[in-house]
Write an enzyme that holds these catalytic residues in place. Sequence first.
Site, PDB file in Angstrom:
ATOM      1  N   HIS A 105       2.786   6.426  -2.418  1.00 32.63           N
ATOM      2  CA  HIS A 105       3.981   7.148  -3.199  1.00 32.63           C
ATOM      3  C   HIS A 105       3.912   7.255  -4.529  1.00 32.63           C
ATOM      4  O   HIS A 105       4.167   8.448  -5.063  1.00 32.63           O
ATOM      5  CB  HIS A 105       5.240   6.098  -3.073  1.00 32.63           C
ATOM      6  N   ASP A 145       0.945  -1.320  -0.125  1.00 34.12           N
ATOM      7  CA  ASP A 145       0.090   0.158   0.104  1.00 34.12           C
ATOM      8  C   ASP A 145       0.900   1.353  -0.011  1.00 34.12           C
ATOM      9  O   ASP A 145       0.585   2.421  -0.399  1.00 34.12           O
ATOM     10  CB  ASP A 145      -1.096   0.022   1.335  1.00 34.12           C
ATOM     11  N   SER A 160      -4.899   2.111  14.418  1.00 28.87           N
ATOM     12  CA  SER A 160      -3.865   1.829  15.466  1.00 28.87           C
ATOM     13  C   SER A 160      -4.052   2.747  16.710  1.00 28.87           C
ATOM     14  O   SER A 160      -4.124   2.429  17.665  1.00 28.87           O
ATOM     15  CB  SER A 160      -2.488   1.807  15.172  1.00 28.87           C
TER      16      SER A 160
END
Length: 334
Positions: free
Chosen positions: A105, A100, A220
């Site tokens: 990028h 990913d 997260s």
Amino acid sequence: MENSAQSERLPHLHESELFHAIKNPAFRRIGLMGRAGKRSVTQSLVQIAQTINDMGLMLIMDVQTANLPTLDLTEVEKVKIVKRSLIGEICDLVIVVGGDGSILHAAEALARYRVPVLGVNRGRLGFLADVKPDEAAFKLRQVLMGDYQLDHRFLLTMEIREGRDIIHEDMALNDIVLHAGKSVHMIDFQMKIDGQDVYRQHSDGLIAATPTGSTAYALSGGGPIIHPSMDAICLVPMHPHTLSSRPIVVSGNSEVCIRIHEDNRTQPMVSADGKASMPLEQEQRLYIRKHPDKLTLLHPPGFDFYEACRTKLHWNVHAEEFSLDSDDDITDDE
């Protein structure tokens, strides 16, 4: 997410005699990009390049990919090499090989052209790069037959301003993160949304995530999973000093403004999609809002966001200690 016009008309491509003889491909100029120099990435790059050559289509590769140290271009019959800034302009479809992060990028170079991007996963999770390497040739033929789904993902733009001057600007597909760098001190900052005061907060920072980024760093940090079709921005505090500080989901058209409070004791930093961080000084302001461009992801038929969540996040996986064998069932006699 939209299906191509061919999806309903060609439900059984693998049974069609035309499947292996594509006379009118949906895309003719195919870009190929890869970021990491791992052997597995370059192996997939060569395999896909050979497939594109075999189909008689134009293969275009950017300079950075062509110069990967583990890539041997002598194995590729025909390839046109261009600057990365041009690949989105001249290609009908761009295939990105990697994780990913490779798509993140590539997004900056491709989003402005709205060229569709197909991701072949050589990373870990693969929420964006969802094609398995061993299925790449098969899935590519499906796509070239016109059987695919388009998925438009919005991006965020960030500006660090001092007065009317823009000191730094960047864009992100996943998230823009305010953080304390290497310091162990919390950041003291104030946040406004569309000009309205929201809060003053002491925390390790703040994650401003798109729906695409909701399954990345924001997850997260305790943020919610947001379906990619939602027009929303998620603001997730990082380890806030006040336990009642919770993630906030706001309209995708909102403008977020962050000011560092004068009592702050550390040097706040700002990063877009994990790129190099920039300092945010007390006299400056950080503005975050939707970017005018979008990244167009292309999925082969059968893509399902919830199935991806089940697979990547290991939903439906039961711990062994909670499984009940028939021999262990409790009876009325016990």
